[in-house]
Design a protein around this motif. Structure first.
Motif, PDB file in Angstrom:
ATOM      1  N   ASN A   1       0.648  -1.164   0.060  1.00  0.00           N
ATOM      2  CA  ASN A   1       0.112  -0.041  -0.004  1.00  0.00           C
ATOM      3  C   ASN A   1       0.812   1.330   0.010  1.00  0.00           C
ATOM      4  OD1 ASN A   1      -2.886  -1.054   0.384  1.00  0.00           O
ATOM      5  ND2 ASN A   1      -2.037  -2.079   2.033  1.00  0.00           N
ATOM      6  N   LEU A   2       2.164   1.079   0.336  1.00  0.00           N
ATOM      7  CA  LEU A   2       2.864   2.387   0.449  1.00  0.00           C
ATOM      8  C   LEU A   2       4.192   2.471  -0.626  1.00  0.00           C
ATOM      9  CD1 LEU A   2       3.312   2.825   4.520  1.00  0.00           C
ATOM     10  CD2 LEU A   2       1.437   3.874   2.787  1.00  0.00           C
ATOM     11  N   PRO A   3       4.374   3.607  -1.215  1.00  0.00           N
ATOM     12  CA  PRO A   3       5.646   3.659  -1.939  1.00  0.00           C
ATOM     13  C   PRO A   3       6.817   3.274  -1.300  1.00  0.00           C
ATOM     14  CG  PRO A   3       4.894   5.800  -1.224  1.00  0.00           C
ATOM     15  CD  PRO A   3       3.972   4.944  -0.857  1.00  0.00           C
TER      16      PRO A   3
ATOM     17  N   PHE B   1      10.384   4.503   6.761  1.00  0.00           N
ATOM     18  CA  PHE B   1      10.032   5.725   7.540  1.00  0.00           C
ATOM     19  C   PHE B   1       8.787   5.650   8.592  1.00  0.00           C
ATOM     20  CE2 PHE B   1      13.304   6.957   4.538  1.00  0.00           C
ATOM     21  CZ  PHE B   1      13.974   7.935   5.278  1.00  0.00           C
ATOM     22  N   ASN B   2       8.883   6.392   9.598  1.00  0.00           N
ATOM     23  CA  ASN B   2       7.788   6.499  10.344  1.00  0.00           C
ATOM     24  C   ASN B   2       6.649   7.365   9.970  1.00  0.00           C
ATOM     25  OD1 ASN B   2       6.501   5.579  13.100  1.00  0.00           O
ATOM     26  ND2 ASN B   2       6.610   7.910  13.136  1.00  0.00           N
ATOM     27  N   THR B   3       5.772   7.318   9.408  1.00  0.00           N
ATOM     28  CA  THR B   3       4.634   8.079   8.910  1.00  0.00           C
ATOM     29  C   THR B   3       3.108   7.920   9.592  1.00  0.00           C
ATOM     30  OG1 THR B   3       4.081   6.704   7.016  1.00  0.00           O
ATOM     31  CG2 THR B   3       5.861   8.325   6.677  1.00  0.00           C
TER      32      THR B   3
ATOM     33  N   ASN C   1       2.416   4.364   8.441  1.00  0.00           N
ATOM     34  CA  ASN C   1       3.348   3.367   8.696  1.00  0.00           C
ATOM     35  C   ASN C   1       4.108   3.832  10.246  1.00  0.00           C
ATOM     36  OD1 ASN C   1       5.306   1.419   8.529  1.00  0.00           O
ATOM     37  ND2 ASN C   1       6.796   2.507   7.425  1.00  0.00           N
ATOM     38  N   ASN C   2       3.451   3.159  11.318  1.00  0.00           N
ATOM     39  CA  ASN C   2       3.934   3.510  12.595  1.00  0.00           C
ATOM     40  C   ASN C   2       4.970   2.395  12.865  1.00  0.00           C
ATOM     41  OD1 ASN C   2       4.279   3.761  15.315  1.00  0.00           O
ATOM     42  ND2 ASN C   2       1.999   3.061  15.898  1.00  0.00           N
ATOM     43  N   LEU C   3       6.180   2.838  13.038  1.00  0.00           N
ATOM     44  CA  LEU C   3       7.203   1.821  13.222  1.00  0.00           C
ATOM     45  C   LEU C   3       7.285   1.045  14.219  1.00  0.00           C
ATOM     46  CD1 LEU C   3      10.385   3.743  11.618  1.00  0.00           C
ATOM     47  CD2 LEU C   3       8.849   2.254  10.494  1.00  0.00           C
ATOM     48  N   GLN C   4       6.383   1.557  15.455  1.00  0.00           N
ATOM     49  CA  GLN C   4       6.311   0.858  16.600  1.00  0.00           C
ATOM     50  C   GLN C   4       5.319  -0.231  16.648  1.00  0.00           C
ATOM     51  OE1 GLN C   4       8.138   1.988  19.330  1.00  0.00           O
ATOM     52  NE2 GLN C   4       9.293   3.254  17.777  1.00  0.00           N
TER      53      GLN C   4
ATOM     54  N   GLN D   1      19.546   2.325   9.910  1.00  0.00           N
ATOM     55  CA  GLN D   1      19.172   2.579  11.416  1.00  0.00           C
ATOM     56  C   GLN D   1      17.980   1.532  11.791  1.00  0.00           C
ATOM     57  OE1 GLN D   1      17.845   6.459  12.384  1.00  0.00           O
ATOM     58  NE2 GLN D   1      17.438   6.123  14.165  1.00  0.00           N
ATOM     59  N   ARG D   2      17.109   1.174  10.957  1.00  0.00           N
ATOM     60  CA  ARG D   2      16.201   0.009  11.232  1.00  0.00           C
ATOM     61  C   ARG D   2      17.000  -1.400  11.431  1.00  0.00           C
ATOM     62  NH1 ARG D   2      12.148   0.665  13.635  1.00  0.00           N
ATOM     63  NH2 ARG D   2      11.060  -1.194  12.670  1.00  0.00           N
ATOM     64  N   LEU D   3      17.861  -1.452  10.461  1.00  0.00           N
ATOM     65  CA  LEU D   3      18.609  -2.746  10.502  1.00  0.00           C
ATOM     66  C   LEU D   3      19.273  -3.159  11.981  1.00  0.00           C
ATOM     67  CD1 LEU D   3      19.573  -3.376   6.668  1.00  0.00           C
ATOM     68  CD2 LEU D   3      17.503  -4.078   7.840  1.00  0.00           C
ATOM     69  N   PHE D   4      19.942  -2.137  12.469  1.00  0.00           N
ATOM     70  CA  PHE D   4      20.913  -2.253  13.501  1.00  0.00           C
ATOM     71  C   PHE D   4      20.480  -1.253  14.671  1.00  0.00           C
ATOM     72  CE2 PHE D   4      23.175  -2.984   9.823  1.00  0.00           C
ATOM     73  CZ  PHE D   4      23.748  -4.138   9.918  1.00  0.00           C
ATOM     74  N   PRO D   5      19.570  -1.467  15.194  1.00  0.00           N
ATOM     75  CA  PRO D   5      18.924  -0.678  16.523  1.00  0.00           C
ATOM     76  C   PRO D   5      19.527  -0.800  17.656  1.00  0.00           C
ATOM     77  CG  PRO D   5      17.400  -2.657  16.086  1.00  0.00           C
ATOM     78  CD  PRO D   5      18.434  -2.888  14.957  1.00  0.00           C
ATOM     79  N   VAL D   6      20.669  -0.361  17.781  1.00  0.00           N
ATOM     80  CA  VAL D   6      21.551  -0.137  18.753  1.00  0.00           C
ATOM     81  C   VAL D   6      20.739   0.197  20.181  1.00  0.00           C
ATOM     82  CG1 VAL D   6      23.724  -0.244  17.710  1.00  0.00           C
ATOM     83  CG2 VAL D   6      22.493   1.984  18.479  1.00  0.00           C
TER      84      VAL D   6
END
Length: 502
Positions: A50-52, A58-60, A63-66, A256-261
């Motif tokens: 549904n999203l490009p 990205f958090n939008t 698209n809530n990344l939480q 940053q999403r792949l390596f969430p320190v």
């Protein structure tokens, strides 16, 4: 033809078991608001369809990344998009933006399991069959037994059913075994671009191929091979990341999403050194995040160094496979931000050598499954865990007679034992000690499983059983880390014998 028929029947048996278990309960079933890993896989289909592409990571507002935001590399996202197109044709409600969250139904469950089955049939299972079929200097019985044992390994059935990245990594090992180095590099690049945890296997791949370049000579064929491999890696990554390479911030956001320190040193009650030490010393609170990161990096680097140096200086397929197991186990034990199921990355290389060290490989694979017991209980998979574990142990015992495979030669420790006896002449009881430790280990794992499943922990110690499981498993893994490193470092230096063995 007869051998192929037997291998096919074996694969079908393993496939039936995997499919039967997959139709049981799944992680997070009927448990709002997050629902679990099953919902994560479904949600990724919703997002990618549904999203490009530019909004996937990205958090939008859409698209809530939480809520199960994408945190795997691009190849996982493309796979989710492909599955989403199939879902759209069957029932658009399964991937409707926002309104499909937490969607649960039997038809959808069947669809999700079928997508995994198809991918396994295309990637993972053929790799297992071909690897076992083309094992050199191995009898047909051992090839069939190895195939069945690998496909029946409980860890890969119970946890996150579907292991495409492991399948790609296995294709990489298979290609390298037959000197198809470029194809092997492509396969492993696909594995990394499917799940970043494949970095656990990256150093042995790198060191083995670099060692081959050194051996061929960097002023001749070795330089040409190095250039081919470098070009292959660059092109493979470029193709996978092309849609995200339009802007620097896109690349940085994906990384940053792949390596969430910021998630911390470890998650839940993982069976590694940090969780075990936290029982006595609260590392997370006593040390800063930066110090934790540096410390985990240093210990991981030091622990992988011996086998990687040996592999670079003396590249061999035998050393490569044992280095894969040792390095993956080092990353699991010492690296930053480890999950319980990451032990599967150490398990797959051990599966590849089960025909060489059946006793130790079976023992390790049993412990690796046991180490995920808290996760298994959380997902309501205890019955499947017991059945598949007993079945796996029975098949290994019947196929390889594992309790009889404990001599120094069977354990691949004859060279080391001979060296030790030069200093300690009475050192002759090692096989007996190993058998005794195995029996103690099995008994202890059985007792802890029974207690975890039937008893309530004391109110003052609510995490008693998970911590006990992780601590016992961690001690096992430290022992196996030493063992795999010993084989990788002390293997024969006779290249002719190595070639014959491999």
């Amino acid at each position: 033809m007869e051998k192929w028929s037997l291998m096919t029947i074996t694969a079908l048996l393993g496939l039936i078991v995997r499919w039967t278990v997959s139709l049981g309960s799944y992680s997070g079933e009927a448990k709002p608001p997050m629902y679990g890993d099953y919902e994560a896989q479904r949600h990724w289909q919703e997002i990618t369809y549904n999203l490009p592409v530019k909004q996937w990571y990205f958090n939008t507002s859409d698209n809530n990344l939480q809520y199960w935001g994408l945190d795997y590399p691009p190849l996982t996202a493309y796979h989710s998009l492909l599955c989403a197109y199939a879902a759209k044709l069957i029932n658009p409600n399964w991937i409707a933006l926002h309104t499909s969250r937490g969607y649960e139904s039997q038809p959808h469950k069947l669809f999700m399991r079928t997508t995994v089955l198809v991918a396994d049939l295309l990637v993972y299972i053929p790799a297992v069959i071909l690897y076992c079929y083309y094992l050199k200097e191995t009898s047909t019985k051992k090839k069939i037994s190895s195939t069945l044992c690998i496909l029946l390994y409980p860890g890969l059935i119970l946890i996150d059913y579907g292991h495409f990245h492991l399948g790609f990594a296995l294709w990489g090992v298979l290609c390298l075994s037959y000197e198809f180095d470029v194809l092997g590099s492509v396969a492993f690049c696909l594995a990394i671009n499917y799940k970043q945890m494949e970095l656990y296997h990256s150093l042995p791949f790198f060191c083995y191929l670099l060692g081959k370049c050194f051996r061929k000579g960097l002023m001749g064929k070795g330089l040409l091979l190095l250039m081919k491999l470098g070009f292959t890696v660059v092109v493979s990554f470029a193709l996978c990341w092309f849609p995200f390479c339009t802007e620097v911030k896109q690349i940085l956001q994906v990384l940053q999403r792949l390596f969430p320190v910021d998630r911390g040193l470890f998650e839940d009650k993982v069976a590694n050194i940090w969780c075990t030490l936290s029982v006595f010393f609260k590392i997370k609170t006593a040390l800063s995040s930066e110090t934790q990161l540096k410390l985990s990096f240093a210990l991981t680097f030091l622990s992988v160094l011996p086998s990687c140096i040996k592999l670079t200086l003396q590249p061999s397929l035998k050393g490569f496979k044992y280095s894969l197991a040792a390095c993956a186990l080092s990353f699991f034990l010492f690296s930053f931000q480890v999950h319980e199921k990451s032990i599967l990355l150490a398990s797959i290389p051990v599966c590849l050598v089960i025909h060489e060290i059946p006793f130790m490989a079976t023992w390790f694979l049993l412990v690796s499954t046991f180490s995920m017991l808290p996760l298994i209980l959380k997902d309501g998979l205890l019955q499947y865990y017991l059945v598949t574990t007993v079945a796996f142990l029975t098949v290994c015992a019947a196929s390889f007679s594992i309790l009889e495979k404990t001599t120094e030669e069977d354990l691949q420790l004859k060279t080391l034992s001979t060296s030790i006896r030069r200093c300690i002449p009475w050192f002759k009881t090692f096989p007996k000690v190993i058998r005794s430790l195995f029996l103690v280990s099995i008994t202890l794992m059985g007792i802890l499983t029974l207690m975890s499943a039937t008893l309530d922990p004391p109110k003052r110690l609510p995490d008693l059983f998970p911590l006990a499981v992780s601590t016992v498993s961690c001690l096992h893994f430290l022992f196996f880390l030493l063992y795999f490193n010993v084989i990788a470092i002390w293997e024969s230096r006779d290249s002719r014998n190595q070639k014959k063995t491999n």
